[in-house]
Design a protein around this motif. Structure first.
Motif, PDB file in Angstrom:
ATOM      1  N   CYS A 911      -3.888  -5.053   3.654  1.00 56.11           N
ATOM      2  CA  CYS A 911      -4.940  -4.148   3.739  1.00 56.11           C
ATOM      3  C   CYS A 911      -4.980  -3.064   3.022  1.00 56.11           C
ATOM      4  O   CYS A 911      -5.891  -2.825   1.343  1.00 56.11           O
ATOM      5  CB  CYS A 911      -5.451  -3.994   5.090  1.00 56.11           C
ATOM      6  N   TYR A 912      -3.867  -2.346   2.670  1.00 55.31           N
ATOM      7  CA  TYR A 912      -3.633  -0.830   2.400  1.00 55.31           C
ATOM      8  C   TYR A 912      -3.580  -1.690   0.801  1.00 55.31           C
ATOM      9  O   TYR A 912      -4.074  -1.175  -0.188  1.00 55.31           O
ATOM     10  CB  TYR A 912      -2.884  -0.528   2.680  1.00 55.31           C
ATOM     11  N   VAL A 913      -2.595  -2.122   0.191  1.00 53.88           N
ATOM     12  CA  VAL A 913      -2.498  -3.062  -0.803  1.00 53.88           C
ATOM     13  C   VAL A 913      -3.744  -3.371  -1.657  1.00 53.88           C
ATOM     14  O   VAL A 913      -3.697  -2.768  -2.742  1.00 53.88           O
ATOM     15  CB  VAL A 913      -1.162  -3.877  -1.044  1.00 53.88           C
ATOM     16  N   LEU A 914      -4.286  -4.274  -1.096  1.00 48.87           N
ATOM     17  CA  LEU A 914      -5.595  -4.182  -1.163  1.00 48.87           C
ATOM     18  C   LEU A 914      -6.749  -2.849  -1.955  1.00 48.87           C
ATOM     19  O   LEU A 914      -6.901  -3.010  -2.274  1.00 48.87           O
ATOM     20  CB  LEU A 914      -6.211  -5.558  -0.416  1.00 48.87           C
ATOM     21  N   VAL A 915      -6.353  -2.047  -0.443  1.00 45.98           N
ATOM     22  CA  VAL A 915      -7.549  -1.088  -1.105  1.00 45.98           C
ATOM     23  C   VAL A 915      -6.889  -0.161  -1.961  1.00 45.98           C
ATOM     24  O   VAL A 915      -7.269  -0.558  -3.129  1.00 45.98           O
ATOM     25  CB  VAL A 915      -7.126   0.090   0.659  1.00 45.98           C
ATOM     26  N   LEU A 916      -5.802  -0.017  -2.540  1.00 42.24           N
ATOM     27  CA  LEU A 916      -5.039   0.557  -4.112  1.00 42.24           C
ATOM     28  C   LEU A 916      -5.368  -0.607  -4.794  1.00 42.24           C
ATOM     29  O   LEU A 916      -5.534   0.249  -6.219  1.00 42.24           O
ATOM     30  CB  LEU A 916      -3.609   0.442  -3.751  1.00 42.24           C
ATOM     31  N   GLU A 917      -5.263  -1.283  -4.609  1.00 45.92           N
ATOM     32  CA  GLU A 917      -5.436  -2.544  -5.759  1.00 45.92           C
ATOM     33  C   GLU A 917      -7.073  -2.310  -6.653  1.00 45.92           C
ATOM     34  O   GLU A 917      -7.450  -2.670  -7.628  1.00 45.92           O
ATOM     35  CB  GLU A 917      -5.959  -4.222  -5.722  1.00 45.92           C
ATOM     36  N   GLN A 918      -7.570  -2.208  -5.686  1.00 43.37           N
ATOM     37  CA  GLN A 918      -9.187  -2.231  -6.231  1.00 43.37           C
ATOM     38  C   GLN A 918     -10.028  -1.147  -5.985  1.00 43.37           C
ATOM     39  O   GLN A 918     -11.373  -1.159  -6.546  1.00 43.37           O
ATOM     40  CB  GLN A 918     -10.450  -3.257  -4.810  1.00 43.37           C
ATOM     41  N   SER A 919      -9.001   0.259  -6.336  1.00 46.29           N
ATOM     42  CA  SER A 919      -8.946   1.559  -6.122  1.00 46.29           C
ATOM     43  C   SER A 919     -10.467   1.610  -5.386  1.00 46.29           C
ATOM     44  O   SER A 919     -11.395   2.820  -5.980  1.00 46.29           O
ATOM     45  CB  SER A 919      -9.700   1.903  -6.996  1.00 46.29           C
ATOM     46  N   TRP A 920     -10.423   1.787  -4.025  1.00 42.84           N
ATOM     47  CA  TRP A 920     -11.747   2.648  -2.968  1.00 42.84           C
ATOM     48  C   TRP A 920     -11.144   3.351  -2.449  1.00 42.84           C
ATOM     49  O   TRP A 920     -12.437   4.330  -2.082  1.00 42.84           O
ATOM     50  CB  TRP A 920     -11.606   0.781  -2.114  1.00 42.84           C
ATOM     51  N   LEU A 921     -10.218   3.691  -2.416  1.00 42.38           N
ATOM     52  CA  LEU A 921      -9.799   5.058  -2.230  1.00 42.38           C
ATOM     53  C   LEU A 921      -9.127   5.795  -2.824  1.00 42.38           C
ATOM     54  O   LEU A 921      -7.814   5.007  -3.504  1.00 42.38           O
ATOM     55  CB  LEU A 921      -9.356   5.335  -0.489  1.00 42.38           C
ATOM     56  N   ASN A 922      -8.748   7.025  -2.840  1.00 45.69           N
ATOM     57  CA  ASN A 922      -7.753   7.480  -3.758  1.00 45.69           C
ATOM     58  C   ASN A 922      -6.319   7.838  -3.322  1.00 45.69           C
ATOM     59  O   ASN A 922      -6.112   6.905  -2.144  1.00 45.69           O
ATOM     60  CB  ASN A 922      -7.667   9.257  -3.390  1.00 45.69           C
ATOM     61  N   TYR A 923      -5.193   7.485  -3.815  1.00 48.88           N
ATOM     62  CA  TYR A 923      -3.980   7.038  -3.349  1.00 48.88           C
ATOM     63  C   TYR A 923      -3.399   7.800  -2.280  1.00 48.88           C
ATOM     64  O   TYR A 923      -2.964   7.345  -1.206  1.00 48.88           O
ATOM     65  CB  TYR A 923      -3.025   7.095  -4.458  1.00 48.88           C
ATOM     66  N   TRP A 924      -3.841   9.137  -2.009  1.00 46.96           N
ATOM     67  CA  TRP A 924      -3.226  10.257  -0.908  1.00 46.96           C
ATOM     68  C   TRP A 924      -4.171  10.026   0.424  1.00 46.96           C
ATOM     69  O   TRP A 924      -2.981   9.671   1.190  1.00 46.96           O
ATOM     70  CB  TRP A 924      -3.262  11.214  -1.346  1.00 46.96           C
ATOM     71  N   LEU A 925      -4.848   9.817   0.471  1.00 47.04           N
ATOM     72  CA  LEU A 925      -6.001   9.316   1.122  1.00 47.04           C
ATOM     73  C   LEU A 925      -5.528   7.824   1.891  1.00 47.04           C
ATOM     74  O   LEU A 925      -5.439   7.565   3.334  1.00 47.04           O
ATOM     75  CB  LEU A 925      -6.992   9.399   1.214  1.00 47.04           C
ATOM     76  N   ALA A 926      -5.453   6.838   0.784  1.00 50.29           N
ATOM     77  CA  ALA A 926      -5.500   5.777   1.335  1.00 50.29           C
ATOM     78  C   ALA A 926      -3.385   6.028   1.943  1.00 50.29           C
ATOM     79  O   ALA A 926      -3.743   4.887   3.161  1.00 50.29           O
ATOM     80  CB  ALA A 926      -5.270   4.811   0.446  1.00 50.29           C
ATOM     81  N   THR A 927      -2.901   6.327   1.331  1.00 51.41           N
ATOM     82  CA  THR A 927      -1.710   6.294   1.825  1.00 51.41           C
ATOM     83  C   THR A 927      -1.491   6.936   3.285  1.00 51.41           C
ATOM     84  O   THR A 927      -0.754   6.477   4.013  1.00 51.41           O
ATOM     85  CB  THR A 927      -0.827   7.569   1.154  1.00 51.41           C
ATOM     86  N   ALA A 928      -2.307   8.124   3.737  1.00 50.61           N
ATOM     87  CA  ALA A 928      -1.746   9.000   4.832  1.00 50.61           C
ATOM     88  C   ALA A 928      -2.692   7.294   5.786  1.00 50.61           C
ATOM     89  O   ALA A 928      -2.380   8.136   7.415  1.00 50.61           O
ATOM     90  CB  ALA A 928      -3.273  10.097   4.192  1.00 50.61           C
ATOM     91  N   LEU A 929      -3.677   7.801   5.189  1.00 46.17           N
ATOM     92  CA  LEU A 929      -4.710   6.561   6.360  1.00 46.17           C
ATOM     93  C   LEU A 929      -3.630   4.658   7.195  1.00 46.17           C
ATOM     94  O   LEU A 929      -3.287   5.219   7.756  1.00 46.17           O
ATOM     95  CB  LEU A 929      -5.620   5.704   5.625  1.00 46.17           C
ATOM     96  N   MET A 930      -2.832   4.659   5.862  1.00 48.42           N
ATOM     97  CA  MET A 930      -1.848   3.881   6.337  1.00 48.42           C
ATOM     98  C   MET A 930      -0.301   3.950   7.012  1.00 48.42           C
ATOM     99  O   MET A 930      -0.549   3.660   7.749  1.00 48.42           O
ATOM    100  CB  MET A 930      -1.417   2.952   5.047  1.00 48.42           C
ATOM    101  N   ILE A 931       0.024   5.247   7.026  1.00 48.01           N
ATOM    102  CA  ILE A 931       1.408   5.883   7.252  1.00 48.01           C
ATOM    103  C   ILE A 931       0.900   5.573   9.316  1.00 48.01           C
ATOM    104  O   ILE A 931       1.575   5.837  10.109  1.00 48.01           O
ATOM    105  CB  ILE A 931       1.079   6.909   6.670  1.00 48.01           C
TER     106      ILE A 931
END
Length: 973
Positions: A911-931
């Protein structure tokens, strides 16, 4: 002597020593992180060295080189996640030794071996650079094939108790390397219509998936099991006299193997460690210990992979031929600093050669000191709470896989191979042979194909050429000796030696979860009392500071942020770092940055493969917004007419042409041809006997076909010889009779006096080669040049095309750029608009009349590999049906894995990779949420974990985005 004294004084300055320490430490850190490599670090650092003196720049880059290769053993030994491909073999014995409670000894063995291997190869680098590099050119395609065959034998010997499984793993690895564009013929194969597969599977995502992702999933599933308590003492860390006495032969042999392998262009540290490990295992008195914590295995792998660094530097400094990917980047660094690599470097810039040698020596000493000083801290990684550690590892794995080629496809490949690695090990199929097959298979195929082309399909030279025969005999011995040893063993001993390298074996006797919880509570209690308040204070301040940096706008002009470009522009170079086109693009990039011609930096993205087709397709499919552009030469046209792709210039918006370079037909200095006309005359009298080295479908191939067309026939036997560096090596080694270089390449190679020019394929004679006639002057109507173009995806707004063209035009008016291009023998021309379109049309018309291809029928390699894979698979299935099998090692009822937890975290990761691929969230925010979410899931959402986990998540997300984008100008997903 004066140059040597000046070099000693230079390296003794505080700045040089600081750069060596900084570069080596950074290299160790990056090399230790799965997903990040030394090549990536050096390529990103290269633009930062433009303002440094050339000696200081090489000091920093060579130090990073040494550190990155050495650092890979850390995570490979402690976590079973090799930081670099060169550390795969170290993982086989380093991790089992760590699981036995000896991480300090495992690291100590690897560090000492790294130092010895580096120093021995440094001795060869200093004393024998020129003669050894010259000798290495005598190895032709058949010799390279036999050498790789010798390394491939390790597939059959690495897990001798289960030969069919090892062979199946190896053939699966070879098969996984088959999809994409064949390096031998240029044909697209096994892609099943998936265009992203044209680039094939890259080594880094495959390696990260098989080892890092696979191991993370295993650790998540076994997260309830305790981690063995680690006690690192200096007594276990330092090698004893008995160790030196028992291992000195292994150290010396492995270092010599690594040095020799490193000298051979295009081979690298991977094969060096494989060959040394194989030799150590087959000469060991206790080969059954390999793969279960053998000191011999660790020493062999680490001594060899570090020795390859010094070996690879030998052809670089002696002949200007890079021995590895990193060496190609170093070669480019020399050119960017106005220096011409090759034999003349010794005579014209001896101080720089001595600086490279001295830096390599000192960097090995610094590497040893830094790693030994930090080994106590590093070994504690195995006790770091896994809900904190594993999400961080996943973050770097994904960032590293993406940064390789800026493709989310590589990230999905990494995840897929993570699952494949899990499945293979669950069925007791070892992973090391898979990696060996994946790395060596394409090299073996390419060299065998080139050999068969040169011999008109004759296989006899494999055993008829003395050096090739020697390698074949050694291969047979390496295969027979362990098989004979295995045959003599008793049947009941096979059950003891049949081992799965997976970590479940060491977990069967793990303490209960109650003991683990008690230990963790004690650790948290200690941390809460003494360290947690300090951590919270520092973490909160750092997070606030990074948020202010990101969003205050203090460092940016808000008015400018509303105009194009609002983010860095990616300039895709479809060739390797350090190549001619890459150097050209970096000169332009440097000028744009220094003169501030754009509001955002231009970032160079290297996407080599398929004679420039991989990178050009990537830009073609990109969003037409002006943020991805392509820097390519005439290859964008020749790829279309060679059949490698079904598109050409019409699929792009042309921006500008910013340079031209001429081509030169070259032969050995002692060749019996006075000029091009004489070469053609000999080819007409003996059709098919002149071996013409080329890269099928590339510009040089079309230029050779143009010469044939002008002569009215087809006379040459074309041999796949790769890029310019490989063609030069094959030419001076006598493996091809003639080839074509760019003028810059020819001038760099001409310095050693081993080649000479027959003709220049230009309208007029070149001032740098006044005595060489043009082809037209020899009554051969062949005028072929190489032009450098800039392209944008079709549909890019015209105003953005115009802005980019304006910037390039200003760049080409810079005296510094013009001087740099002239130093590379590139004519600094500039075309745009109608004149540009007219020039492109003329080139298309010229190349459309030519047809490229090989006249030699090569074996259908994919077919034979598929058949071998199916045969081995049927053998294994038959064994399982008709013979009793030992229960899997992970069947212990006392430590049942939490499979559902691993599946849940893997889904979150997807799901995290999909969010990055579709640019649904900023990288730092998506990464923080994933961790935070994956770490919380692993920790069962226990309150004592959450504050630190949230802080780590924010620090990692914000920190990686700031470092990658603000420091290195890397575009993150």
């Amino acid at each position: 002597m004066d140059a040597l004294q000046n070099t000693i004084v230079q390296l003794a300055t505080p700045l040089s020593l600081a750069l060596i320490i900084l570069g080596t430490s950074l290299g160790i850190f990056v090399g230790a992180i799965p997903g990040l490599t030394g090549a990536m670090l050096i390529a990103l650092t290269l633009p930062l060295t433009f303002t440094l003196d050339p000696q200081l720049a090489m000091t920093l880059l060579v130090s990073m080189y040494v550190g990155s290769i050495s650092g890979g053993l850390i995570t490979g030994t402690l976590l079973r996640m090799p930081g670099t491909p060169a550390s795969v073999m170290t993982t086989l014995d380093g991790y089992p030794m760590t699981q036995q409670g000896q991480p300090g000894r495992a690291l100590g063995l690897g560090i000492y071996a790294s130092l010895v291997g580096g120093l021995i190869s440094c001795l060869f680098l200093v004393t024998l650079s020129a003669p050894i590099a010259s000798w290495s050119t005598q190895l032709g395609p058949f010799e390279y094939f036999s050498l790789v065959l010798m390394a491939l034998v390790l597939i059959a010997t690495i897990d001798g108790a289960s030969l069919p499984r090892s062979l199946l793993s190896g053939t699966l690895g070879i098969l996984a390397a088959m999809p994409g564009i064949s390096a031998a013929t240029g044909e697209v194969r096994l892609t099943f219509g998936v265009t992203s597969l044209n680039a094939g599977f890259k080594l880094l995502p495959v390696l990260i998936g098989l080892f890092a992702i696979n191991q993370v999933l295993r650790d998540i599933a076994n997260i309830d099991q305790s981690v063995p308590r680690v006690s690192v003492t200096r007594k276990g860390l330092w090698l004893t006299f008995a160790d030196w006495k028992n291992q000195w032969v292994n150290l010396l042999r492995s270092s010599l193997i690594g040095t020799f392998i490193g000298i051979l262009p295009g081979i690298g540290a991977n094969i060096g460690s494989i060959a040394a490990y194989s030799a150590a295992r087959n000469s060991s008195k206790t080969p059954e210990k390999f793969g279960s914590g053998s000191a011999e295995g660790i020493i062999a792998s680490e001594a060899a992979n570090n020795a390859t660094v010094g070996g690879a530097l030998i052809p670089l400094v002696a002949m200007g031929i890079p021995g590895s990917v990193i060496d190609a980047i170093l070669l480019g660094a020399l050119v960017l600093h106005g220096l011409q690599p090759g034999p003349r470097l010794f005579s014209e810039h001896p101080e720089l050669v001595h600086t490279i040698m001295g830096t390599y020596f000192l960097a090995n000493l610094v590497m040893f000191v830094v790693m030994m000083a930090s080994v106590g801290f590093l070994a504690k990684l195995v006790r770091f709470p896994r809900p904190y550690l594993l999400p961080l590892i996943l973050t770097f794995c994904i960032a590293g896989a993406f940064a390789l080629s800026n493709r989310m496809f590589d990230v999905w490949v990494m995840l897929a191979f993570g699952l494949l690695g899990l499945v293979l090990e669950r069925n007791r199929i070892p992973l090391a042979p898979f990696v060996i097959g994946f790395v060596l298979g394409p090299i073996a195929e390419e060299n065998l194909s080139a050999g068969l082309m040169s011999s008109q399909g004759n296989w006899l030279p494999i055993i008829a050429r003395p050096i090739s025969l020697l390698f074949v005999v050694i291969s047979a011995l390496l295969l027979v000796v362990p098989l004979v040893r295995q045959f003599r063993k008793k049947r009941d001993s096979q059950s003891e030696t049949l081992k799965d390298h997976a970590p479940e074996e060491v977990n069967r006797s793990s303490p209960s979860e109650t003991g683990r919880e008690h230990g963790e509570q004690n650790a948290h209690s200690f941390w809460s009392r003494f360290g947690l308040p300090v951590w919270h204070t520092i973490a909160v301040l750092a997070i606030v500071g990074m948020l202010v940096f990101q969003y205050s706008g203090f460092f940016t002009n808000q008015h400018q942020q509303t105009q194009y470009p609002q983010r860095p522009i990616q300039a895709v170079v479809p060739f390797s770092a350090g190549g001619g086109t890459d150097l050209f693009a970096r000169i332009i990039q440097k000028s744009i940055t220094e003169d501030q011609l754009l509001k955002q930096p231009v970032v160079i993205i290297n996407q080599p493969g398929g004679s420039s087709t991989i990178g050009s397709r990537y830009v073609k499919q990109a969003r037409a917004d002006g943020y991805k552009i392509l820097c390519n030469h005439e290859g964008i046209i020749t790829s279309k007419y060679s059949g490698k792709v079904n598109f050409g210039p019409e699929a792009f918006e042309p921006i500008a042409q910013t340079g031209e370079i001429n081509l030169v037909v070259a032969v050995q200095k002692n060749a019996p041809y006075k000029n091009l006309a004489a070469l053609l005359h000999a080819a007409e009298e003996h059709p098919g006997e002149i071996q013409f080295g080329t890269n099928f479908g590339a510009l040089a191939h079309f230029a050779a076909k143009k010469i044939e067309q002008a002569a009215g026939g087809e006379y040459f036997n074309y041999v796949q010889a790769g890029d310019g560096q490989k063609r030069y090596t094959m030419l001076i080694g006598g493996h091809i009779d003639a080839t074509i270089f760019s003028l810059a390449e020819f001038l760099s190679y001409q310095g050693d006096g081993q080649i000479r020019a027959l003709a220049v394929l230009s309208e007029e004679r070149q001032s740098v080669l006044p005595d060489v006639a043009t082809a037209r002057e020899q009554q051969i109507d062949a005028v072929v040049g190489n032009s450098f173009y800039w392209w944008a995806p079709k549909g890019t707004p015209p105003e953005r095309i115009e802005l980019l063209a304006d910037v390039l035009e200003q760049t080409m008016q810079s005296d510094a750029v013009r001087n740099s291009l002239q130093a590379l023998s590139i004519a600094p021309v500039f075309y745009r608009g109608e004149k540009l379109n007219e020039h492109i049309s003329q080139s298309e018309q010229k190349f459309s009349e030519l047809v490229s291809g090989s006249t030699v029928q090569l074996p259908d390699f994919p077919f034979y590999i598929i058949m071998a894979t199916l045969l081995l698979l049927s053998m294994i299935v038959g064994q399982r049906i008709f013979f009793s099998q030992i229960p899997p090692a992970n069947s212990s009822p006392s430590s049942k894995p939490r499979i559902w937890l691993a599946v849940c975290c893997f889904v979150l990761l997807c799901c995290y990779v999909l969010v990055l691929e579709q640019s649904w969230l900023n990288y730092w925010l998506a990464t923080a949420l994933m961790i935070a979410v994956t770490g919380g899931t692993m920790a069962k959402w226990k309150p004592r974990y959450l504050p630190v986990l949230i802080e780590l998540a924010l620090l990692t997300g914000l920190g990686t985005e700031i470092v990658f984008t603000s420091v290195f100008s890397v575009v993150l997903p």
